[in-house]
Design an enzyme around this catalytic site. Sequence first.
Site, short mmCIF file in Angstrom:
data_model
loop_
_atom_site.label_atom_id
_atom_site.label_comp_id
_atom_site.label_asym_id
_atom_site.label_seq_id
_atom_site.Cartn_x
_atom_site.Cartn_y
_atom_site.Cartn_z
CE LYS A 215 -3.89 -2.20 2.05
NZ LYS A 215 -4.81 -2.46 3.49
CB ALA B 76 -1.58 1.02 7.81
CG ASP B 77 -4.05 -4.74 6.17
OD1 ASP B 77 -4.94 -4.37 5.40
OD2 ASP B 77 -4.24 -5.94 6.52
CB THR B 78 -5.65 -2.93 11.66
OG1 THR B 78 -5.12 -1.85 11.53
CG2 THR B 78 -6.03 -3.66 12.54
CB ALA C 207 1.75 -4.50 9.19
#
Length: 203
Positions: A58, A77-79, A114
């Site tokens: 991303k 970001a990723d959750t 992350a």
Amino acid sequence: MTNTTAFNHLLLASGSPRRAELLTQIGVPFSQLTPSVPEQKKSCESAQDYIQRLAQEKSSAGLHAAPDINGLWALGADTIVLCGESVLEKPRDYRDFESMMLSLSGTEHSVLSAICLRNREKQFSRLVETRVSFRNLSRLQIDAYWRTGEPVDKAGGYGIQGMGAALVASISGSYSNVVGLPLEALIPMLEQAGISYWQEAQS
């Protein structure tokens, strides 16, 4: 007032309004775009590797989609919510949501985020985990929460910053991580990149 002397620009490579709100909260001027990155876990990937790859992809996609501006940094970001070995992403429908809530009810789970901050020469990355314990939930509570409309676009089917706070018994670790952007990990990265905070944020 700011703690940095440089004024590099931040691009949030995410369409998440919650991440934008967190950046605004700490006074980071930024622009925002939503990169086109397929969110599909590979069969050989761990949950940790999966979200770290997405955050990196991303930020890279955001950087390449943006104008070539000196001092530009892109934040990806990723959750995800991890319950045992199961990755809980956004619920597909009510049945999927109900299954998530029944598995989370009365138990502890992990929220993993992350983040990747990069320019055209270097990058900084972090993986953050927060442990969240849920109250014991009745089916009436599960149905009522679904009818609020809040769970639809939330990883794990709940938003701790909203009405989903009523589901939570306790947390251990970063609260902002559960919202979707761990500020405790991000701020040192911003300092390394020379990105100012405590400024008047622009979205």
